[in-house]
Motif scaffolding. Structure first.
Motif, PDB file in Angstrom:
ATOM      1  N   GLU A 130     -25.396 -20.038 -31.933  1.00  0.00           N
ATOM      2  CA  GLU A 130     -26.552 -20.713 -31.348  1.00  0.00           C
ATOM      3  C   GLU A 130     -26.501 -20.828 -29.826  1.00  0.00           C
ATOM      4  O   GLU A 130     -27.353 -21.487 -29.235  1.00  0.00           O
ATOM      5  N   THR A 131     -25.502 -20.211 -29.178  1.00  0.00           N
ATOM      6  CA  THR A 131     -25.306 -20.458 -27.740  1.00  0.00           C
ATOM      7  C   THR A 131     -25.576 -19.235 -26.870  1.00  0.00           C
ATOM      8  O   THR A 131     -25.183 -19.214 -25.694  1.00  0.00           O
ATOM      9  N   ASN A 132     -26.213 -18.217 -27.426  1.00  0.00           N
ATOM     10  CA  ASN A 132     -26.597 -17.031 -26.639  1.00  0.00           C
ATOM     11  C   ASN A 132     -25.417 -16.402 -25.910  1.00  0.00           C
ATOM     12  O   ASN A 132     -25.512 -16.013 -24.740  1.00  0.00           O
ATOM     13  N   LYS A 166     -20.416 -12.797 -28.972  1.00  0.00           N
ATOM     14  CA  LYS A 166     -21.195 -12.034 -27.990  1.00  0.00           C
ATOM     15  C   LYS A 166     -21.091 -10.545 -28.303  1.00  0.00           C
ATOM     16  O   LYS A 166     -20.004 -10.028 -28.582  1.00  0.00           O
TER      17      LYS A 166
END
Length: 756
Positions: free
Chosen positions: A459-461, A399
Motif C-alpha cells: 500500500e506504500t507505492n 517495489k
C-alpha cells in the motif's frame, strides 16, 4: 518443516520409486562444504569454500547461518572455523549466509525426531537421520535458529571448512616457496616455514582459491584447540556496547514509513467495520487499512487477530492516527472463552480418554494393579507469553515486483516463503536482511507480523514501511506456550521400588499433529529406568494461539517429571537425590552430573537460617534436553506473607565439549532467570476471550532483587557438543517446587508456584 508429516520420516513412500531411490538413499550424504552457486565477493576478496572468504587485508569473513539473539551463537560458530583455520580472532568478520542447502540446520530436525528418544542410537534412527539429512542437504531455505542446535549442527561443517581453507593456504604457500606442504605450519592467519619465511593469508588467498579442494582433511585433536574450549570474547560485544548493533527496530532504509496496528482484543476476532475519516485528516498519516487474521506458520497453532493499521511518516503519527480510528470488532466464537473453561476441557479430556501412547515399555497397567502401593498426582501449567524485550517488528519494501525484508527472525527461509506467498511473487524475488534479535525464545520463528508488514508494503507505492507492535499488542497477540494438565501414577513393590509408572497429559499440539509425539518430550524419553511405563498425550485445542517457547515441551514435562519423581521419593521415605541416583544407576552421564551438583550444593548438610530468621531448604531436579544434561539445586525460603524466595541455585551441565565456557555460563544464568520468571510469576489468563495481561506490571519478569546467586559448573568432556540455550530452563521450576515441599511440607503442583 512445512508440509512434512511423520510418515515422511519413516520413508513410507521410498519403495514406490524403486531401485533408483534406494540407490540414492544408500549413497553417502553430500558434503556441506561448497555452495551450488559461488559466494559473492568484494574486490580483493576470494572464497575458499561455502563458509569462508579471505580478503587481501588478511581479514577472514565467515558465513553465518544462525540468528544472534543474545545466546552467543555468532561467537561460538566463528570460533569453530577460526580454530581449525588458525585464523587471527581479531580479524574475523561475519556475513549472513545465503539460501543454500549447506546452511540448512539439520540438527534442529534430525536430533529432535519425535519418534526416537535421545539415547536411541539404533539402526532405525540412524537410517532415518541419514535419509532426512540427504533430503535437507538438497532443499534450500531451511536454515534457522532453534532447538539449541546451532553449534551442534555446524560443529563438523565449520571445522571442516576451516581445516579445508587452511590446507589450501598451506598448499599455496608451499607452491610459492617450492617446499613440501608438510614443512609448513599456520598461526594467526599466517603460513610459516622453518626457514623463517612467513606469508599472510591475504597474500595467499587468490592462489589458494585456484587450487582443488582437498579430498580429506584432518581435524585438530582437542588438545590442539586454541579457541574452542576457551572463554574468548564475544564477537558482538563492541557493537552492543557502543550502540552500533542493528536490531530489527533500528533499521532506517531511505524513505521509511511507519505503521502501528490495533488488533481485535478477542482471540480469533477480526474487523467488522472501521471509520478512519478522522485519522486520515491528521498530518503525516498516509493510509489506514484493515488486515485479516494471519497464521503463525511453523510450529504454531491458530492465528493472530485481524486488525487495523495506520501508515504514517513517524511512529508517533501512526500511533496517534490509530487513536482516532473508530473500530467495530467481530469478536467471533471465542468471546465466551476463559482460563476456567480451557482447564475444564483439559481435565475432561483426561477423564474420558487414555491418550495416545508415545512411549510404552512392559505392561504398566497390569503392574499398577499388582503394586503394593500406588500414588497419583495432577499437575498444571498455564499459558505463557514470550515477552521478548524487543517487541515484534518488521520492515518491508515491495517495489518493481520484488521485496526486501529487514527483520530479526529465527527462520529467514520461512520469512522468505511467507512474504512471497503474501505478495504473490516467487521466493527468489524476496531478499531477507537479518538483524540482531532483541530476544527470541521461539517467538521469532513465527511469521505473523512479517506477513502483516508485507501486506502493508503493498500500500506504500514502493516505499519501505516498518510495522512496530506496541508492548500491549505484543502481550495480547502472542503464540503462547500452551496450558497443560498432566496426571501421573506410580506403583511400588513391598521394598519401595517403582514397578510401574503412567503419565497422561492434555494440551495443544502447537500446530504439528504429525509430530504430536513431541508433546511428551522430556517425559517419554526420560533417562530414569522404569520396568513398566506408559506415557501418553491427548491433543486438545482451543481458540488460544499456541507455539514453541524456550525449551518447547520440556518446559512443562521437566516440571511434571521431576516433581513426581520427588513425590515418589517421599512416598518411599527416601532421600530425593539417592532415589534419583538409583533410577539412574545405569547412566554414567546423569550420575556424574547428579553427584557433582550434590557436592557443590553441599546436599544433605544443614542450611543456616536467613538474617531475618527464616528457614531455608534445598530442592533438586535433573533433566536432559537438546543433547545436554542439566541439574539444579535451589535454596529457598518463605517469607511471613508466604512469598517464595530463591537465594541460590547451583547448576551443573554436561553439554559435551564446552566450545566457549563463558557463553555456557551466560546461557545457564539466562535460562535460570527466564525459568524462575515463569515458575514464580508467569501466567497468561483468559477472560471473555481476551488476554488479561498487557505489560510487565502484570506479566512480571524476575526482578534484580529476586535474582538468586547462581553457580554454574561445566562437566569436562570431549564428546560432541550438546545444546546450551534451552536445557537450563526445564529443571528450575521443579527444583524450586521440591525445595518448597522440603521446607513447608506443601506440595505445589501448579505453576506459577503460590503458597496457600
Amino acid at each position: 518443516m512445512p508440509n512434512f508429516k511423520r510418515r515422511h520420516f519413516i520413508l513410507g513412500g521410498i519403495g514406490a520409486v524403486g531401485a533408483l531411490a534406494i540407490g540414492w538413499v544408500a549413497l553417502p550424504a553430500r558434503q556441506r562444504l561448497t555452495t551450488g552457486k559461488p559466494l559473492p565477493v568484494q574486490q580483493g576478496q576470494v572464497a575458499l569454500n561455502g563458509w569462508v572468504k579471505v580478503s587481501a587485508d588478511n581479514s577472514i569473513t565467515i558465513m553465518i547461518a544462525a540468528a544472534e539473539m543474545g545466546q552467543g551463537a555468532h561467537t561460538g560458530l566463528a570460533a569453530l572455523l577460526a580454530d581449525e583455520m588458525d585464523a587471527d580472532w581479531a580479524q574475523m568478520k561475519l556475513e549472513q549466509a545465503g539460501d543454500d542447502g549447506i546452511y540448512n540446520n539439520q540438527a534442529m530436525i534430525l536430533d529432535n525426531l519425535p519418534m526416537f528418544t535421545e539415547e536411541d542410537n539404533g539402526i532405525a534412527k540412524r537410517s532415518t537421520q541419514h535419509v532426512m539429512g540427504r533430503i535437507l542437504r538438497e532443499i534450500p531455505g531451511f536454515w534457522g535458529t532453534g532447538g539449541s542446535s546451532s553449534i551442534r549442527d555446524q560443529w563438523l561443517p565449520l571445522r571442516q571448512a576451516g581445516a579445508s581453507a587452511r590446507a589450501l593456504l598451506i598448499a599455496a604457500a608451499a607452491q610459492m616457496w617450492k617446499v613440501p606442504a608438510g614443512e609448513c605450519r599456520t598461526e594467526a592467519s599466517r603460513v610459516l616455514h622453518a626457514s623463517g619465511k612467513s606469508t599472510g593469508y591475504g597474500e595467499l588467498a587468490a592462489t589458494a582459491a585456484q587450487l582443488p579442494l582437498p579430498e580429506n582433511v584432518t581435524l585438530k585433536d582437542p588438545a590442539q584447540f586454541k579457541l574452542i574450549g576457551k572463554p574468548v570474547r564475544r564477537i558482538d560485544n563492541a557493537a552492543k556496547l557502543n550502540g552500533t548493533a542493528t536490531f530489527g527496530i533500528d533499521v532506517l532504509p531511505e524513505g521509511l514509513l511507519y505503521a502501528s496496528i490495533a488488533m481485535c482484543p478477542t482471540l480469533g476476532g477480526k474487523v467488522a467495520h472501521f471509520d478512519a475519516t478522522a485519522a486520515q485528516s491528521l498530518p503525516g498519516v498516509r493510509k489506514v487499512i484493515a488486515l485479516d487474521p494471519v497464521a503463525g506458520g511453523l510450529a504454531s497453532f491458530g492465528t493472530t487477530c485481524g486488525g487495523v493499521a495506520a501508515i504514517a511518516d513517524t511512529p508517533y503519527h501512526a500511533m496517534r492516527a490509530l487513536d482516532k480510528v473508530m473500530i467495530e470488532w467481530d469478536h467471533g466464537m471465542a468471546a465466551t472463552l476463559s482460563s476456567q473453561t480451557i482447564f475444564a476441557a483439559l481435565t475432561d479430556a483426561l477423564d474420558h480418554n487414555e491418550g495416545k501412547a508415545h512411549f510404552a515399555h512392559g505392561d504398566a497397567p497390569a503392574a499398577m494393579k499388582s503394586a503394593a502401593k500406588t500414588i497419583s498426582a495432577e499437575y498444571r501449567v498455564p499459558f505463557l507469553a514470550h515477552a521478548t524485550m524487543e517487541p515484534m517488528n518488521c520492515a518491508v519494501q515491495f517495489k518493481d515486483g520484488a521485496a526486501t525484508v529487514w527483520v530479526g527472525t529465527q527462520g529467514p527461509g520461512f520469512v522468505r516463503s511467507a512474504v512471497a506467498k503474501a505478495l504473490g511473487i516467487g521466493s527468489d524475488k524476496v531478499e531477507v536482511k537479518l538483524t540482531y534479535l532483541g530476544g527470541g525464545f521461539g517467538r521469532r520463528t513465527f511469521t505473523d507480523n512479517v506477513v502483516q508488514a508485507a501486506l502493508l508494503a503493498r500500500e506504500t507505492n514502493g516505499a519501505p514501511v516498518q510495522l512496530i507492535w506496541s508492548r500491549e499488542q505484543d502481550m495480547a497477540h502472542d503464540f503462547y506456550r500452551p496450558a497443560f494438565v498432566s496426571r501421573w501414577q506410580a506403583g511400588f513393590d513391598a521394598q519401595g521400588k517403582v514397578v510401574a509408572l503412567q503419565a497422561t497429559s492434555a494440551g495443544s499440539s502447537m500446530g504439528a499433529p504429525g509430530f504430536a509425539d513431541a508433546a511428551t518430550e522430556g517425559a517419554s524419553d526420560t533417562a530414569y529406568a522404569f520396568a513398566n511405563v506408559r506415557v501418553a498425550h491427548q491433543t486438545v485445542e482451543s481458540a488460544v494461539p499456541t507455539g514453541i517457547w524456550r525449551s518447547v515441551n520440556h518446559s512443562q514435562n521437566g516440571f511434571f517429571t521431576e516433581s513426581f519423581v520427588d513425590e515418589c521419593a517421599t512416598a518411599t521415605g527416601q532421600d530425593p537425590l539417592a532415589f534419583r541416583a538409583d533410577l539412574l544407576r545405569n547412566d554414567e552421564h546423569h550420575l556424574r552430573v547428579l553427584h557433582r551438583v550434590a557436592q557443590l550444593s553441599k546436599w544433605g548438610q544443614p542450611l543456616d537460617p536467613m538474617a531475618d530468621g527464616a528457614k531455608c531448604a534445598r530442592g533438586i531436579a535433573i533433566h536432559r534436553s537438546f543433547g545436554s544434561i542439566v541439574a539444579h539445586v535451589a535454596e529457598v525460603s518463605v517469607t511471613a506473607d508466604k512469598q517464595i524466595r530463591v537465594h541460590r541455585v547451583t547448576c551443573v551441565i554436561d553439554c559435551g565439549i564446552a566450545v566457549n565456557p563463558n557463553l555456557i555460563r551466560q546461557q545457564m544464568e539466562s535460562a535460570i532467570v527466564f525459568g524462575l520468571s515463569a515458575a514464580l510469576h508467569g501466567e497468561i489468563t483468559i477472560d471473555k476471550g481476551q488476554v488479561q495481561q498487557s505489560n510487565f506490571h502484570d506479566y512480571a519478569a524476575l526482578r534484580m532483587s529476586e535474582c538468586p546467586v547462581i553457580e554454574v559448573d561445566i562437566i569436562p568432556s570431549t564428546d560432541a557438543p550438546g545444546g546450551v540455550g534451552e536445557p537450563g530452563v526445564p529443571p528450575i521450576a521443579p527444583a524450586v517446587a521440591n525445595a518448597v515441599f522440603a521446607l513447608t511440607g506443601q506440595r505445589l503442583r501448579s505453576l506459577p508456584l503460590k503458597l496457600a
